[in-house]
Design an enzyme around this catalytic site. Structure first.
Site, PDB file in Angstrom:
ATOM      1  CG  ASP A   1      -3.057 -14.205   4.830  1.00  0.00           C
ATOM      2  OD1 ASP A   1      -3.780 -14.645   4.148  1.00  0.00           O
ATOM      3  OD2 ASP A   1      -2.703 -13.099   4.452  1.00  0.00           O
TER       4      ASP A   1
ATOM      5  CD  GLN B   1      -5.653  -9.790  -1.769  1.00  0.00           C
ATOM      6  OE1 GLN B   1      -6.332 -10.192  -2.775  1.00  0.00           O
ATOM      7  NE2 GLN B   1      -4.568 -10.001  -1.571  1.00  0.00           N
TER       8      GLN B   1
ATOM      9  CE  LYS C   1      -7.061 -15.620   1.588  1.00  0.00           C
ATOM     10  NZ  LYS C   1      -7.384 -14.208   1.332  1.00  0.00           N
TER      11      LYS C   1
ATOM     12  NE  ARG D   1      -5.189 -15.992  -4.847  1.00  0.00           N
ATOM     13  CZ  ARG D   1      -4.384 -15.476  -3.974  1.00  0.00           C
ATOM     14  NH1 ARG D   1      -3.183 -15.039  -4.201  1.00  0.00           N
ATOM     15  NH2 ARG D   1      -5.171 -14.714  -3.141  1.00  0.00           N
TER      16      ARG D   1
ATOM     17  NE  ARG E   1      -3.773  -2.324   2.289  1.00  0.00           N
ATOM     18  CZ  ARG E   1      -3.886  -3.649   1.921  1.00  0.00           C
ATOM     19  NH1 ARG E   1      -2.724  -4.203   1.617  1.00  0.00           N
ATOM     20  NH2 ARG E   1      -5.266  -4.160   1.889  1.00  0.00           N
TER      21      ARG E   1
HETATM   22  C1  S3P Z   1      -4.481  -9.121   2.029  1.00  0.00           C
HETATM   23  C2  S3P Z   1      -5.643  -9.590   2.225  1.00  0.00           C
HETATM   24  C3  S3P Z   1      -6.001 -10.606   2.428  1.00  0.00           C
HETATM   25  C4  S3P Z   1      -4.754 -11.570   2.615  1.00  0.00           C
HETATM   26  C5  S3P Z   1      -3.917 -11.329   1.812  1.00  0.00           C
HETATM   27  C6  S3P Z   1      -3.309  -9.896   1.689  1.00  0.00           C
HETATM   28  C7  S3P Z   1      -4.232  -7.481   1.643  1.00  0.00           C
HETATM   29  O1  S3P Z   1      -6.589 -11.287   1.280  1.00  0.00           O
HETATM   30  O2  S3P Z   1      -5.219 -13.001   2.661  1.00  0.00           O
HETATM   31  O3  S3P Z   1      -2.687 -12.189   2.128  1.00  0.00           O
HETATM   32  O4  S3P Z   1      -2.925  -7.004   1.508  1.00  0.00           O
HETATM   33  O5  S3P Z   1      -5.158  -6.818   1.349  1.00  0.00           O
HETATM   34  P1  S3P Z   1      -8.528 -11.034   0.940  1.00  0.00           P
HETATM   35  O6  S3P Z   1      -8.476  -9.505   0.831  1.00  0.00           O
HETATM   36  O7  S3P Z   1      -8.510 -11.766  -0.417  1.00  0.00           O
HETATM   37  O8  S3P Z   1      -8.859 -11.825   2.181  1.00  0.00           O
END
Ligand code: S3P
Length: 427
Positions: free
Chosen positions: A314, A168, A341, A121, A24
């Site tokens: 995670d 995400q 994942k 994915r 980010r």
């Molecule tokens: C993440 C959000 C999570 C996580 C990933 C990193 C992020 O995924 O599993 O390793 O940095 O926003 P999801 O938003 O798909 O749950």
């Protein structure tokens, strides 16, 4: 990598920096005016994918490998340049989904793709809300996955009720919302990691948070900042677990981010009987951090589910290892997103646990593990998933006989130096 059981683990670790925050920082720095300095950034494969995508779009990014510091000379919200080639996101879902939000606001077309795991994915979860905003984003092969092809369009704000608690998805929509002509809101079923919301105001964006709802207002510009990234609790989790399941062990894990939207592993491990103390709690660049002291513990089974899942999604592979070492049953539920994942982690965790002699039943939204306390060394396939390689390296510490982790080098996706750190603790 071959790993033998250990009698005791003692020492200190400073795990690598937070992956989510590092991504980010680079992304917001790239679309800000002026310079962003990110100290203690994670320079893992995934974050390097984000950096290289922005370099392809003309952003000047200096990497100081020795100091783990990155300086981003921001191009501004509207200053990115059309990439000559498709953008390659490697193994990184965060790069793909967050960057897609930014790309929908650009005046040039783009394409983004990844490695063989990333290309399978699910991307419909971002394609649908972005399309509702007026974005022109399609799955090139019309199968809901990468490559994604994005063409210029005008964006308008939406009030999106997300079916998933996914940071995400949330962050993708909020980043796209910076470019919309009206406010954009995302409401989640439960709160996912909130690093984007914490960071956006620091870069000068207007946002409003009301419970599970986040609203971002259209922006003309953002400004660069200086920030420092804490250690990643997702990486710390392996050493918390290592200390808990290995006899006569005590590990101090330094500078770890304990943001409540990420720290579910601490609650679960304590509920199981884990001896965990948080020391020296403080704040760094808007994120709470602490040093974590974890000691050998007698563990009991527990129920992991509901709103807690996004706070530890995670860490479920390593929680499953704790469960195998506990007395009684652990039920992990409401975690069907594990299938989406880097690998289908319901499958890859249960298959490998079975190989080590654990009693595990995969379910549609998680798994049920009956603690056996004693695992046996086995040949483990990481399936090229960093979290599987690392979780089973921890299981190996307390197994009978040697464990061999196949395709173990994938740990570098989030934790370059993992095996060296593990070695450094062995007494
Ligand atoms: C993440 C959000 C999570 C996580 C990933 C990193 C992020 O995924 O599993 O390793 O940095 O926003 P999801 O938003 O798909 O749950």
């Amino acid at each position: 990598m071959k790993i033998n059981p250990k009698k005791s683990l003692k020492g200190e670790i400073t795990p690598p920096s937070d992956k989510s925050i590092s991504h980010r920082g680079v992304m917001l720095g790239a679309v800000s005016e002026g310079r962003t300095v990110i100290k203690n950034i994670l320079l893992s494969d995934d974050v390097r994918s984000t950096i290289s995508c922005f370099k392809q779009m003309g952003v000047d990014i200096l990497i100081d490998e020795e100091k783990s510091m990155v300086t981003v000379y921001g191009a501004g919200l509207y200053g990115l340049k059309a990439p000559k080639d498709p953008l390659y996101a490697g193994n990184s879902g965060t790069t793909t989904r967050l960057l897609s939000g930014i790309l929908t606001g650009q005046s040039f077309p783009s394409e983004i793709f990844g490695d063989s795991s990333l290309n399978t994915r699910p991307m419909k979860r971002i394609i649908d809300p972005l399309t509702m905003m007026g974005a022109d984003i399609v799955s090139k092969n019309n199968n809901g996955t990468c490559p994604l092809v994005i063409s210029p369009s005008s964006l308008h704000g939406i009030d999106f009720l997300s079916p998933l608690a996914s940071a995400q998805v949330k962050s993708c929509i909020l980043l796209s919302g910076l470019y919309a002509d009206s406010p954009t809101s995302v409401t989640e079923p439960s709160i996912s990691r909130d690093h984007t919301e914490r960071m956006l105001p620091a870069f000068g964006a207007d946002i409003k948070i009301n419970g599970n709802k986040v609203t971002v207002f259209p922006q003309r510009s953002l400004h660069g900042i200086e920030m420092t990234v804490p250690s990643d609790i997702s990486s710390a989790a392996y050493f918390i677990a290592a200390a808990l399941i290995t006899k006569d062990s005590e590990i101090l894990i330094r500078n770890v981010g304990i943001n409540p939207t990420r720290a579910g592993i601490i609650d679960v491990a304590r509920r199981m009987g884990g001896n965990i103390t948080l020391l020296n709690e403080r704040e760094i660049s808007g994120e709470p951090i602490a040093d974590i002291l974890a000691k050998s513990s007698e563990l009991n089974g527990t129920l992991v589910g509901g709103d807690e899942i996004p706070t530890l999604i995670d860490e479920i592979p390593v929680i499953a290892i704790l469960a195998a070492h506990a007395d009684g049953q652990t039920v992990i539920k409401n975690a069907s997103d594990l299938k989406a994942k880097e690998t289908d982690r319901i499958f890859t965790v249960s298959e490998n646990l079975k190989k080590m002699g654990a009693l595990v039943t995969p379910t549609d939204d998680g798994m049920i593990i009956d603690g056996t306390k004693s695992l046996s060394g086995a040949v483990i396939d990481s399936y090229n998933d960093h979290r599987i390689a690392m979780a089973f390296s921890i299981a190996a510490l307390n197994a009978k006989g040697t464990t061999e982790i196949l395709r173990s080098s994938c740990a570098s996706v989030s934790y370059p130096g993992f095996y060296e750190d593990l070695e450094s603790l062995q007494k």
